[in-house]
Scaffold this active site. Structure first.
Site, PDB file in Angstrom:
ATOM      1  N   HIS A 184       0.824  -1.204   0.000  1.00 23.30           N
ATOM      2  CA  HIS A 184       0.000   0.000   0.000  1.00 23.30           C
ATOM      3  C   HIS A 184       0.859   1.255   0.000  1.00 23.30           C
ATOM      4  O   HIS A 184       1.835   1.326   0.729  1.00 23.30           O
ATOM      5  CB  HIS A 184      -0.890   0.039   1.252  1.00 23.30           C
ATOM      6  CG  HIS A 184      -1.833  -1.116   1.347  1.00 23.30           C
ATOM      7  ND1 HIS A 184      -2.653  -1.309   2.447  1.00 23.30           N
ATOM      8  CD2 HIS A 184      -2.106  -2.140   0.508  1.00 23.30           C
ATOM      9  CE1 HIS A 184      -3.379  -2.393   2.274  1.00 23.30           C
ATOM     10  NE2 HIS A 184      -3.065  -2.919   1.103  1.00 23.30           N
ATOM     11  N   ARG A 209      -0.474  -0.337  -4.506  1.00 20.34           N
ATOM     12  CA  ARG A 209      -1.841   0.163  -4.447  1.00 20.34           C
ATOM     13  C   ARG A 209      -1.787   1.589  -3.912  1.00 20.34           C
ATOM     14  O   ARG A 209      -1.180   1.818  -2.857  1.00 20.34           O
ATOM     15  CB  ARG A 209      -2.683  -0.713  -3.506  1.00 20.34           C
ATOM     16  CG  ARG A 209      -4.158  -0.326  -3.481  1.00 20.34           C
ATOM     17  CD  ARG A 209      -4.884  -0.938  -2.302  1.00 20.34           C
ATOM     18  NE  ARG A 209      -4.676  -0.153  -1.096  1.00 20.34           N
ATOM     19  CZ  ARG A 209      -5.361  -0.362   0.022  1.00 20.34           C
ATOM     20  NH1 ARG A 209      -6.251  -1.325   0.082  1.00 20.34           N
ATOM     21  NH2 ARG A 209      -5.147   0.398   1.094  1.00 20.34           N
ATOM     22  N   ASP A 277      -8.179   0.823  -4.492  1.00 19.75           N
ATOM     23  CA  ASP A 277      -9.303   0.177  -3.787  1.00 19.75           C
ATOM     24  C   ASP A 277     -10.420   1.189  -3.583  1.00 19.75           C
ATOM     25  O   ASP A 277     -10.255   2.146  -2.832  1.00 19.75           O
ATOM     26  CB  ASP A 277      -8.797  -0.354  -2.427  1.00 19.75           C
ATOM     27  CG  ASP A 277      -9.813  -1.244  -1.726  1.00 19.75           C
ATOM     28  OD1 ASP A 277      -9.427  -1.906  -0.728  1.00 19.75           O
ATOM     29  OD2 ASP A 277     -10.985  -1.265  -2.151  1.00 19.75           O
ATOM     30  N   HIS A 279     -13.150   0.443  -2.206  1.00 17.55           N
ATOM     31  CA  HIS A 279     -13.703   0.055  -0.908  1.00 17.55           C
ATOM     32  C   HIS A 279     -15.216   0.132  -0.865  1.00 17.55           C
ATOM     33  O   HIS A 279     -15.815   0.642   0.104  1.00 17.55           O
ATOM     34  CB  HIS A 279     -13.073   0.926   0.193  1.00 17.55           C
ATOM     35  CG  HIS A 279     -12.702   0.150   1.417  1.00 17.55           C
ATOM     36  ND1 HIS A 279     -13.317   0.331   2.621  1.00 17.55           N
ATOM     37  CD2 HIS A 279     -11.819  -0.856   1.597  1.00 17.55           C
ATOM     38  CE1 HIS A 279     -12.817  -0.515   3.505  1.00 17.55           C
ATOM     39  NE2 HIS A 279     -11.912  -1.254   2.917  1.00 17.55           N
ATOM     40  N   GLU A 303     -10.362  -2.137  -7.457  1.00 21.51           N
ATOM     41  CA  GLU A 303     -10.918  -3.109  -6.519  1.00 21.51           C
ATOM     42  C   GLU A 303     -12.205  -2.658  -5.853  1.00 21.51           C
ATOM     43  O   GLU A 303     -12.344  -1.491  -5.513  1.00 21.51           O
ATOM     44  CB  GLU A 303      -9.867  -3.348  -5.413  1.00 21.51           C
ATOM     45  CG  GLU A 303     -10.342  -4.195  -4.261  1.00 21.51           C
ATOM     46  CD  GLU A 303      -9.370  -4.172  -3.086  1.00 21.51           C
ATOM     47  OE1 GLU A 303      -9.785  -4.588  -2.002  1.00 21.51           O
ATOM     48  OE2 GLU A 303      -8.224  -3.698  -3.275  1.00 21.51           O
ATOM     49  N   GLU A 329     -13.489  -9.331  -1.154  1.00 20.18           N
ATOM     50  CA  GLU A 329     -13.031  -9.493   0.231  1.00 20.18           C
ATOM     51  C   GLU A 329     -14.179  -9.562   1.223  1.00 20.18           C
ATOM     52  O   GLU A 329     -14.002 -10.053   2.343  1.00 20.18           O
ATOM     53  CB  GLU A 329     -12.067  -8.386   0.617  1.00 20.18           C
ATOM     54  CG  GLU A 329     -12.701  -7.025   0.781  1.00 20.18           C
ATOM     55  CD  GLU A 329     -11.680  -5.961   1.124  1.00 20.18           C
ATOM     56  OE1 GLU A 329     -11.841  -5.307   2.167  1.00 20.18           O
ATOM     57  OE2 GLU A 329     -10.733  -5.792   0.324  1.00 20.18           O
ATOM     58  N   ARG A 350     -11.166 -11.753  -5.229  1.00 20.84           N
ATOM     59  CA  ARG A 350     -10.357 -11.222  -4.119  1.00 20.84           C
ATOM     60  C   ARG A 350     -10.877 -11.649  -2.758  1.00 20.84           C
ATOM     61  O   ARG A 350     -10.865 -10.887  -1.794  1.00 20.84           O
ATOM     62  CB  ARG A 350     -10.388  -9.691  -4.204  1.00 20.84           C
ATOM     63  CG  ARG A 350      -9.061  -9.077  -4.007  1.00 20.84           C
ATOM     64  CD  ARG A 350      -8.990  -7.649  -4.121  1.00 20.84           C
ATOM     65  NE  ARG A 350      -8.675  -6.988  -2.881  1.00 20.84           N
ATOM     66  CZ  ARG A 350      -7.632  -7.280  -2.134  1.00 20.84           C
ATOM     67  NH1 ARG A 350      -6.798  -8.212  -2.526  1.00 20.84           N
ATOM     68  NH2 ARG A 350      -7.416  -6.647  -1.005  1.00 20.84           N
ATOM     69  N   GLU A 406      -1.806  -9.370  -2.137  1.00 21.94           N
ATOM     70  CA  GLU A 406      -1.644  -8.221  -1.247  1.00 21.94           C
ATOM     71  C   GLU A 406      -0.824  -8.674  -0.034  1.00 21.94           C
ATOM     72  O   GLU A 406      -0.984  -9.795   0.435  1.00 21.94           O
ATOM     73  CB  GLU A 406      -3.022  -7.733  -0.776  1.00 21.94           C
ATOM     74  CG  GLU A 406      -2.994  -6.549   0.178  1.00 21.94           C
ATOM     75  CD  GLU A 406      -4.400  -6.142   0.638  1.00 21.94           C
ATOM     76  OE1 GLU A 406      -4.574  -4.984   1.036  1.00 21.94           O
ATOM     77  OE2 GLU A 406      -5.309  -6.998   0.582  1.00 21.94           O
ATOM     78  N   TRP A 469     -17.964   2.551   4.397  1.00 22.86           N
ATOM     79  CA  TRP A 469     -16.658   3.103   4.747  1.00 22.86           C
ATOM     80  C   TRP A 469     -15.661   2.789   3.697  1.00 22.86           C
ATOM     81  O   TRP A 469     -15.580   1.677   3.199  1.00 22.86           O
ATOM     82  CB  TRP A 469     -16.229   2.586   6.113  1.00 22.86           C
ATOM     83  CG  TRP A 469     -14.823   2.891   6.452  1.00 22.86           C
ATOM     84  CD1 TRP A 469     -14.254   4.114   6.616  1.00 22.86           C
ATOM     85  CD2 TRP A 469     -13.757   1.923   6.591  1.00 22.86           C
ATOM     86  NE1 TRP A 469     -12.930   4.001   6.883  1.00 22.86           N
ATOM     87  CE2 TRP A 469     -12.593   2.654   6.869  1.00 22.86           C
ATOM     88  CE3 TRP A 469     -13.710   0.538   6.529  1.00 22.86           C
ATOM     89  CZ2 TRP A 469     -11.381   2.046   7.082  1.00 22.86           C
ATOM     90  CZ3 TRP A 469     -12.503  -0.093   6.725  1.00 22.86           C
ATOM     91  CH2 TRP A 469     -11.340   0.664   6.996  1.00 22.86           C
TER      92      TRP A 469
HETATM   93  C1  CS2 Z   1      -8.819  -3.402   2.421  1.00 25.20           C
HETATM   94  C2  CS2 Z   1      -8.682  -3.830   3.847  1.00 25.20           C
HETATM   95  O1  CS2 Z   1      -6.708  -4.242   2.021  1.00 25.20           O
HETATM   96  C3  CS2 Z   1      -7.802  -4.057   1.545  1.00 25.20           C
HETATM   97  O2  CS2 Z   1      -8.118  -4.349   0.393  1.00 25.20           O
HETATM   98  O3  CS2 Z   1     -10.038  -3.489   1.860  1.00 25.20           O
HETATM   99  O4  CS2 Z   1      -7.632  -3.153   4.379  1.00 25.20           O
HETATM  100  C4  CS2 Z   1      -9.910  -3.618   4.678  1.00 25.20           C
HETATM  101  O5  CS2 Z   1     -10.230  -2.284   4.756  1.00 25.20           O
HETATM  102  C5  CS2 Z   1      -9.728  -4.145   6.065  1.00 25.20           C
HETATM  103  O6  CS2 Z   1      -9.366  -5.477   6.011  1.00 25.20           O
HETATM  104  C6  CS2 Z   1     -11.008  -3.981   6.872  1.00 25.20           C
HETATM  105  O7  CS2 Z   1     -10.933  -4.598   8.067  1.00 25.20           O
HETATM  106 MG    MG Z   2     -10.033  -3.888  -0.187  1.00 24.27          MG
END
Ligand code: CS2
Ligand code: MG
Length: 469
Positions: A184, A209, A277, A279, A303, A329, A350, A406, A469
């Protein structure tokens, strides 16, 4: 034709008793054979329902004797599982960490799952998976699937140790020398993100990322808030006793993100692989616009553009852009993955091995994805433990359709409690050839860091309404 009857009368009563005797004897013989056959069948059944007669050549049958649930907070909360067996010194380590709901998973493991496992054969991994997934009748969901994943990882660890092989060998051996990794790079502004990205490239990463704070918005996912990028790298910057509320508005975000990648491409050049991301923050048409606007910057993938409930809306994004898409995720079930993979609405699946049921589940997702030329990009953030990161890489290096992994670096305090796990070198992740998953937990050290309640942030729009979030 009826002669025979007369024969019987000729035989007289003794003869008849004789025949009856032989019949009874053969009957008892028969029933004895049936008993033996039934016994053998019972053995087979027992074998298939978790209590076996020593499945590894020459090794005594194995039984689970205890399941320890270790909740610890070296730098953040982790829930670890230790499955002990009847073979002295043989145990498996798993990770059942669900950020912000750790104690719910620990309770499920301690109160509901552990009693079911005592006495079972740990080698029956698939049967145990099915038993813990379908057995409770109420199935799925992040808490149960994380608990199941913790057990699943520990059982694969035991099987590897018993076979004296690293888990990837049990999964079919290597398909590659290492798993391409990404890290990241987040910052409060473009220059800060560029700085972090450059440091990652110097460290050997080929893929980064990038996340930037959005001007005018308080706190944006993946950006350091008031911490330095290093302190926040790979971590959720602001876990708190109670959820902090960030403010998100799509319009400034949709303007800022293409500018970020225009800037990074200009500064870092065309070679470095860049990822972002979303999110799960956008509505379908916003996601389509962003994916379209990012096309010139050739992202490795974009993502989680949409919320997991809106899989069909990926069609709209596909219609408007060729930016590769990754999703998953927040999926907690194998079946969540099917529509996006089957219709090739994503390019990277993912899932989080730790939240979808472990290695047993992930290898099925990978197999399905292979059939539709979708690659894997397992979730690998800082809020899942080293055993899950290890499991990620064991699967990554043993499947044909791996995409990218990741990764995060764990601080020393975490390594004091949880040793082992995958190593990073020259842009790739790798696991050791230690038997099993290659991780261990130090229960004494874990006790030094008691659980601290912590929540992920939440988000709201400027009008006060709830936002992802
Ligand atoms: C994120 C995560 O890494 C990612 O792709 O989406 O850091 C995510 O925010 C956390 O795992 C939430 O607990
Ligand atoms: Mg993510």
């Amino acid at each position: 034709m009826h002669k025979p009857l007369s024969n019987i009368s000729q035989l007289g009563r003794r003869g008849f008793l004789g025949v009856a005797g032989v019949a009874a004897l053969s009957h008892s013989l028969l029933s004895r054979r049936q008993v033996v056959r039934a016994l053998l069948a019972k053995d087979r059944l027992a074998e298939n329902t978790g209590s076996s007669a020593g499945s590894c050549r020459g090794l005594p049958p194995l039984k689970i004797t205890d399941v320890r649930v270790i909740v610890t907070c070296p730098d953040r909360n982790y829930v670890l599982v230790k499955v002990l067996t009847s073979e002295p010194g043989l145990y498996g380590v798993g990770d059942a960490t669900l950020n912000g709901r750790e104690l719910a998973v620990a309770a499920d493991l301690e109160q509901h799952i552990s009693p079911l496992l005592i006495g079972r054969d740990p080698e029956q991994i698939e049967d145990t998976w099915q038993y813990l997934y379908r057995g409770p009748y109420w199935r799925g969901g992040p808490v149960q699937m994380t608990a199941l994943a913790g057990i699943d990882l520990a059982l694969w660890d035991i099987k590897g140790k018993r076979a004296n092989m690293p888990v990837y060998q049990l999964l079919g051996g290597r398909t590659r020398t290492g798993a391409l990794a990404y890290t990241h790079a987040s910052g409060r502004n473009l220059v800060e993100v560029e700085g972090v990205a450059r440091r990652a490239l110097e460290r050997g990463f080929k893929c980064v990322r990038a996340q930037v704070a959005i001007p005018g918005l308080e706190g944006t996912y993946g950006t350091p808030g008031n911490k330095t990028p290093e302190a926040a790298a790979g971590r959720v910057a602001n876990m708190a006793e109670l959820p902090q509320t960030e403010v998100f508005e799509p319009a400034p975000y949709l303007r800022a993100v293409p500018r970020l990648f225009e800037y990074l491409r200009a500064k870092l050049g065309p070679e470095v692989e860049l990822l972002h991301d979303c999110h799960e923050k956008l509505d379908p048409i916003q996601a389509a616009r962003l994916a379209h606007d990012l096309e010139p910057y050739h992202l490795f993938f974009l993502e989680d553009c949409l919320r997991p409930e809106y899989k069909e809306s990926f069609r709209l994004i596909r219609e408007h852009s060729t930016t590769p898409l990754a999703m998953g995720e927040l999926f907690n079930s194998l079946w969540d993955c099917v529509p996006l993979i089957k219709e090739q609405l994503i390019d990277y699946i993912r899932c989080d091995l730790g939240h979808i049921g472990g290695i047993t589940a992930a290898r099925k997702v990978a197999a399905l994805a292979e059939l539709f030329q979708v690659r894997t990009a397992w979730h690998g953030p800082g809020d899942i433990g080293p055993p899950t990161h290890a499991a990620n890489v064991h699967v990554d290096i043993s499947i044909p359709n791996f995409g990218i992994q990741e990764m995060v670096f764990f601080p020393d305090v975490t390594r004091e409690v949880i040793s082992g796990g995958p190593e990073f070198k020259d842009g790739y992740m790798n696991v050791s050839d230690l038997p099993g998953l290659g991780c261990d937990v130090n229960e004494e050290a874990a006790k030094k860091y008691p659980y601290r309640r912590a929540y992920l942030p939440t988000a709201r729009r400027k009008d006060g309404s709830v936002q992802d979030w």
